[in-house]
Scaffold this active site. Structure first.
Site, PDB file in Angstrom:
ATOM      1  N   ASP A 242       0.844  -1.206   0.000  1.00 14.54           N
ATOM      2  CA  ASP A 242       0.000   0.000   0.000  1.00 14.54           C
ATOM      3  C   ASP A 242       0.880   1.258   0.000  1.00 14.54           C
ATOM      4  O   ASP A 242       1.974   1.249   0.579  1.00 14.54           O
ATOM      5  CB  ASP A 242      -0.907  -0.028   1.236  1.00 14.54           C
ATOM      6  CG  ASP A 242      -2.068   0.938   1.122  1.00 14.54           C
ATOM      7  OD1 ASP A 242      -2.284   1.487   0.025  1.00 14.54           O
ATOM      8  OD2 ASP A 242      -2.756   1.152   2.128  1.00 14.54           O
TER       9      ASP A 242
ATOM     10  N   ARG B 249      -0.410   8.742 -10.262  1.00 10.34           N
ATOM     11  CA  ARG B 249      -0.425   7.541  -9.422  1.00 10.34           C
ATOM     12  C   ARG B 249       0.329   6.351 -10.029  1.00 10.34           C
ATOM     13  O   ARG B 249       1.019   5.615  -9.333  1.00 10.34           O
ATOM     14  CB  ARG B 249      -1.872   7.125  -9.133  1.00 10.34           C
ATOM     15  CG  ARG B 249      -2.647   8.172  -8.349  1.00 10.34           C
ATOM     16  CD  ARG B 249      -4.087   7.741  -8.178  1.00 10.34           C
ATOM     17  NE  ARG B 249      -4.182   6.411  -7.620  1.00 10.34           N
ATOM     18  CZ  ARG B 249      -4.048   6.131  -6.320  1.00 10.34           C
ATOM     19  NH1 ARG B 249      -3.862   7.097  -5.466  1.00 10.34           N
ATOM     20  NH2 ARG B 249      -4.123   4.893  -5.899  1.00 10.34           N
TER      21      ARG B 249
ATOM     22  N   ASN C 179     -10.637  -2.922  -6.371  1.00  7.62           N
ATOM     23  CA  ASN C 179      -9.823  -1.979  -7.164  1.00  7.62           C
ATOM     24  C   ASN C 179     -10.449  -1.630  -8.521  1.00  7.62           C
ATOM     25  O   ASN C 179     -10.050  -0.662  -9.158  1.00  7.62           O
ATOM     26  CB  ASN C 179      -8.394  -2.506  -7.379  1.00  7.62           C
ATOM     27  CG  ASN C 179      -7.523  -2.394  -6.146  1.00  7.62           C
ATOM     28  OD1 ASN C 179      -6.589  -3.155  -5.949  1.00  7.62           O
ATOM     29  ND2 ASN C 179      -7.828  -1.433  -5.284  1.00  7.62           N
TER      30      ASN C 179
ATOM     31  N   SER D 207      -8.525  -4.980   4.634  1.00 12.63           N
ATOM     32  CA  SER D 207      -9.030  -4.689   3.283  1.00 12.63           C
ATOM     33  C   SER D 207      -9.423  -5.936   2.493  1.00 12.63           C
ATOM     34  O   SER D 207      -9.099  -6.058   1.311  1.00 12.63           O
ATOM     35  CB  SER D 207      -7.991  -3.871   2.492  1.00 12.63           C
ATOM     36  OG  SER D 207      -7.781  -2.644   3.112  1.00 12.63           O
TER      37      SER D 207
HETATM   38  C1  FPP Z   1      -1.673   0.040  -3.467  1.00 16.10           C
HETATM   39  O1  FPP Z   1      -1.259   1.364  -3.497  1.00 16.10           O
HETATM   40  C2  FPP Z   1      -1.146  -0.711  -4.601  1.00 16.10           C
HETATM   41  C3  FPP Z   1      -1.878  -1.344  -5.550  1.00 16.10           C
HETATM   42  C4  FPP Z   1      -3.339  -1.367  -5.555  1.00 16.10           C
HETATM   43  C5  FPP Z   1      -1.258  -2.037  -6.682  1.00 16.10           C
HETATM   44  C6  FPP Z   1      -0.055  -2.843  -6.383  1.00 16.10           C
HETATM   45  C7  FPP Z   1       0.783  -2.894  -7.581  1.00 16.10           C
HETATM   46  C8  FPP Z   1       2.137  -2.881  -7.583  1.00 16.10           C
HETATM   47  C9  FPP Z   1       2.934  -2.911  -6.387  1.00 16.10           C
HETATM   48  C10 FPP Z   1       2.887  -2.798  -8.856  1.00 16.10           C
HETATM   49  C11 FPP Z   1       2.865  -3.971  -9.734  1.00 16.10           C
HETATM   50  C12 FPP Z   1       2.829  -5.262  -9.028  1.00 16.10           C
HETATM   51  C13 FPP Z   1       3.001  -6.423  -9.648  1.00 16.10           C
HETATM   52  C14 FPP Z   1       2.832  -7.668  -8.899  1.00 16.10           C
HETATM   53  C15 FPP Z   1       3.358  -6.490 -11.066  1.00 16.10           C
HETATM   54  P1  FPP Z   1      -2.358   2.507  -3.645  1.00 16.10           P
HETATM   55  O2  FPP Z   1      -2.504   2.821  -5.089  1.00 16.10           O
HETATM   56  O3  FPP Z   1      -3.614   2.096  -2.960  1.00 16.10           O
HETATM   57  O4  FPP Z   1      -1.674   3.708  -2.896  1.00 16.10           O
HETATM   58  P2  FPP Z   1      -2.379   4.870  -2.059  1.00 16.10           P
HETATM   59  O5  FPP Z   1      -3.082   4.207  -0.900  1.00 16.10           O
HETATM   60  O6  FPP Z   1      -1.236   5.724  -1.617  1.00 16.10           O
HETATM   61  O7  FPP Z   1      -3.320   5.570  -2.979  1.00 16.10           O
END
Ligand code: FPP
Length: 248
Positions: free
Chosen positions: A21, A34, A69, A197
């Site tokens: 996260d 983002r 998501n 979550s």
């Molecule tokens: C949460 O951060 C992250 C995600 C929903 C996506 C995770 C993806 C990656 C780490 C990159 C690619 C991964 C793979 C396995 C190829 P957020 O967007 O919710 O961050 P925020 O809470 O700061 O908005």
């Protein structure tokens, strides 16, 4: 003593789950969009996977895309799917070099053809790797997982293969998406949020929860070692009292 040396490799969790996260906030702090955070999150995925495999962790499960998501802006979803396809292709060498088997949980058929085909191919090509199983939870939620297990059990009950009176926790274990894996002893969530979550709700029943403020793109081996040292300082009682454990 380095952090790595402080980790007791005789007391490692067999299975670590991570809620990655903070990608969006990491990007925003740099005045970027983002997806820039997600792109930089790939390095942290590599750090977590290589770091865990090197130590001797058997299973690492990463929450990469939740069923919720899909509510994100279409542009971000598309960029995440493209990133997933590119990353799976690009990181094949990392998987081979580290003898890591790729696995997925979740409804990956709904991710789109490109993503599900490249994941399928990567899973087949790494199928015989033995050192660690890296599971990506994609289009996954804990409630979906339990509901799917319940549906399969109901099907078997209808066809007479299962007696409804025999259904118990072991039956759910058998049909849940992580069947055959031990439950995660340790769950890590980055970015300072203290929530599950909808991740692995069934499997996290007895897990130790570790929350850190690091935003996912900054997560590295040192953060992993810190989580493990913290985990190893805890006493896992599974409902018993301290004296019972010490008398064993
Ligand atoms: C949460 O951060 C992250 C995600 C929903 C996506 C995770 C993806 C990656 C780490 C990159 C690619 C991964 C793979 C396995 C190829 P957020 O967007 O919710 O961050 P925020 O809470 O700061 O908005």
């Amino acid at each position: 003593m380095s952090l790595k040396e402080q980790v007791d490799i005789t007391k490692l969790p067999k299975h670590i789950g991570i809620i990655m996260d903070g990608n969006g906030r990491w990007a925003k702090r740099r005045g970027k969009i983002r997806i820039f955070g997600h792109e930089n999150g790939v390095r942290a995925v590599r750090e977590a996977a290589e770091g865990s495999a090197e130590l001797g962790v058997d299973y690492l499960t990463l929450y990469a895309f939740s069923s919720e998501n899909w509510r994100r802006p279409q542009k971000e979803i598309q960029a995440l799917m493209n990133l997933l396809v590119r990353t799976v292709k690009r990181e094949m060498k990392t998987l081979h070099d580290n003898d890591i088997r790729l696995n997925t949980i979740g409804d990956i058929g709904k991710l789109g053809k490109d993503a599900s085909n490249s994941l399928q191919k990567a899973m087949e090509e790494t199928h015989d790797h033995k050192r660690m199983v890296l599971t990506l939870a994609l289009n996954y939620s804990g409630r979906w997982d339990i509901a799917m297990a319940a549906r399969q059990i109901a099907d078997k009950a209808r066809s007479g293969e299962i007696n409804p009176d025999d259904v118990n926790a072991d039956t759910i274990e058998h049909f849940i998406s992580t069947s055959g894996m031990p439950d995660p002893e340790l769950l890590i969530r980055t970015s300072g949020e203290h929530r599950l979550s909808n991740f692995l709700l069934w499997q996290l029943a007895y897990s130790e929860l570790y929350f850190c403020n690091t935003l996912w793109p900054d997560f590295n081996r040192e953060n992993l070692y810190q989580a493990l040292i913290d985990y190893q300082s805890r006493e896992r009682r599974f409902g018993q009292i301290s004296e019972q454990l010490n008398n064993k």
